[in-house]
Write an enzyme that holds these catalytic residues in place. Structure first.
Site, mmCIF file in Angstrom:
data_model
loop_
_atom_site.group_PDB
_atom_site.id
_atom_site.type_symbol
_atom_site.label_atom_id
_atom_site.label_comp_id
_atom_site.label_asym_id
_atom_site.label_seq_id
_atom_site.Cartn_x
_atom_site.Cartn_y
_atom_site.Cartn_z
ATOM 1 N N THR A 216 0.810 -1.157 0.038
ATOM 2 C CA THR A 216 -0.091 0.058 -0.043
ATOM 3 C C THR A 216 0.886 1.242 0.061
ATOM 4 O OG1 THR A 216 -1.644 -1.111 1.429
ATOM 5 C CG2 THR A 216 -1.716 1.270 1.246
ATOM 6 N N ARG A 244 -13.613 -8.234 -0.558
ATOM 7 C CA ARG A 244 -13.008 -7.855 0.452
ATOM 8 C C ARG A 244 -12.556 -6.403 0.355
ATOM 9 N NH1 ARG A 244 -7.496 -6.198 1.895
ATOM 10 N NH2 ARG A 244 -7.292 -6.483 4.305
ATOM 11 N N GLY A 246 -10.255 -3.744 2.711
ATOM 12 C CA GLY A 246 -9.564 -3.514 3.851
ATOM 13 C C GLY A 246 -9.401 -2.002 4.395
ATOM 14 N N THR A 267 -0.465 1.168 6.673
ATOM 15 C CA THR A 267 -0.131 0.075 5.557
ATOM 16 C C THR A 267 -0.051 -1.137 6.586
ATOM 17 O OG1 THR A 267 1.316 -0.858 4.169
ATOM 18 C CG2 THR A 267 1.947 0.826 5.684
ATOM 19 N N GLY A 268 -0.707 -2.203 6.298
ATOM 20 C CA GLY A 268 -0.598 -3.383 6.992
ATOM 21 C C GLY A 268 -1.656 -4.315 6.704
ATOM 22 N N GLY A 270 -5.179 -5.042 7.031
ATOM 23 C CA GLY A 270 -6.090 -4.241 7.191
ATOM 24 C C GLY A 270 -7.419 -4.604 8.126
#
Length: 350
Positions: A216, A244, A246, A267-268, A270
């Site tokens: 991201t 899906r 996030g 960022t990660g 979600g």
């Protein structure tokens, strides 16, 4: 009698004040930059031992290119809004990152893009989810904010809106990259050959996500007028299913900006960022607990998110120009520039 009382009052004030300690203002609460910009290109299991010098140089060059675009806008007196959008567009057009051109594939072998933008002055925001044919999702998110009465649009409706507003529409094949497509096939193959039971399957996907690279992209900028803007753009999670979505398009999770506090881009993994409302929590701790930016980002990422089981990070920038990179993974593609032109580009945890 009145003179006596007055004299006692003066003495009480004089001696009482000697016991009062002067509390120094926290350094981070002072103005340090008139304008600044900070970006990320994703966090995850990014290890130097797995990175060739050539690949490292390519990432460093693209992060440098992107942030300098936004920095130049700010230096010349442009808005934080323009700086954030133009900076993110550089990364959206690069196959290096999981956003725009480099977006990952869904289980159905399509690309579904999410993005969000927030203005710290007005607290207005725009977001899009599940977009498949708009070249610049971050531009569309901004357009939702400025040209509609809504905050989030999704799927076909978002694409119709983009076309009506004159944004560039592309064939979905524009987002295809061989690297991302092969990554999806490897995950599908592993799932097919190595998993026999549902419980093993769940464990497999959990492990796969934890060891993933979250590509991201995001940016936060503070302009000379004191306005903060933040934006985030992503292709989501490889092999995602069922539409899906996030944290990236969720205001308060993936993106947040408030001129009174700070701007944040996440960022990660979600699902954990949504449950934790990571971006807003950082702002709230600054506003209601008078924490510094560093204290707030550390508490949310290293304590709250980690305790919950989430992985990833944030870039954040406060109203005084303080900046923070905070992540609990092995690395995060990141860069920053202050009003003196100092450039910082990093990849690994240090």
């Amino acid at each position: 009698m009145k003179k006596f009382v007055f004299a006692l009052s003066v003495l009480w004030i004089a001696f009482g004040c000697q016991d009062q300690k002067v509390v120094p203002v926290k350094e981070e609460l002072k103005k340090v930059n008139d304008y600044a910009i900070i970006i990320h290109g994703g966090a995850g299991t990014i290890l130097k031992k797995n990175m060739t010098p050539e690949k490292e140089a390519v990432y460093t060059a693209k992060l440098t290119e992107a942030i300098k675009v936004g920095y130049e806008i700010l230096r010349q007196g442009g808005t934080s809004t323009e700086a954030v959008v133009k900076t993110i567009q550089v990364m959206e057009e690069s196959p290096l990152f999981n956003a725009g051109k480099g977006a990952v594939f869904t289980h159905e072998e399509t690309n579904e893009l999410d993005a969000s933008f927030m203005d710290g002055k007005t607290l207005n925001a725009g977001a899009v989810a599940g977009v498949t044919n708009v070249k610049s999702p971050i531009e569309l998110a901004l357009k939702v904010m400025t040209d509609s009465d809504h905050v989030m649009l999704s799927g076909k409706g978002a694409s119709v809106f983009a076309k009506e507003k004159g944004l560039e529409i592309v064939d979905p094949s524009y987002f295809y990259t061989e690297k991302r497509f092969k990554s999806l096939q490897r995950i599908k193959e592993r799932a097919k050959t190595e998993l026999d039971h549902d419980d093993k399957k769940a464990a497999f996907y959990d492990a796969d996500i934890k060891n993933a690279k979250f590509g991201t992209v995001g940016c936060v900028a503070l302009d000379k007028n004191g306005n903060i803007a933040a934006g985030t753009s992503t292709g989501g999670m490889t092999n995602k299913r069922w539409g899906r979505i996030g944290d990236a398009p969720i205001i308060g999770s993936g993106t947040y900006a408030n001129n009174n506090t700070c701007g944040v881009s996440s960022t990660g993994w979600g699902e954990y960022f949504i449950r934790s409302q990571v971006a807003y929590d950082i702002s709230a701790q600054i506003e209601y607990q008078q924490k510094t930016l560093k204290e707030a980002t550390q508490d949310v990422i290293q304590k709250k998110l980690t305790k919950l089981g989430g992985t990833g990070g944030v870039v954040a920038l406060d109203k005084n120009g303080n900046m923070s990179f905070e992540f609990n993974t092995a690395g995060m593609y990141r860069a920053s520039m202050d009003d003196k032109g100092k450039l910082v580009v990093k990849i690994y945890k240090e």
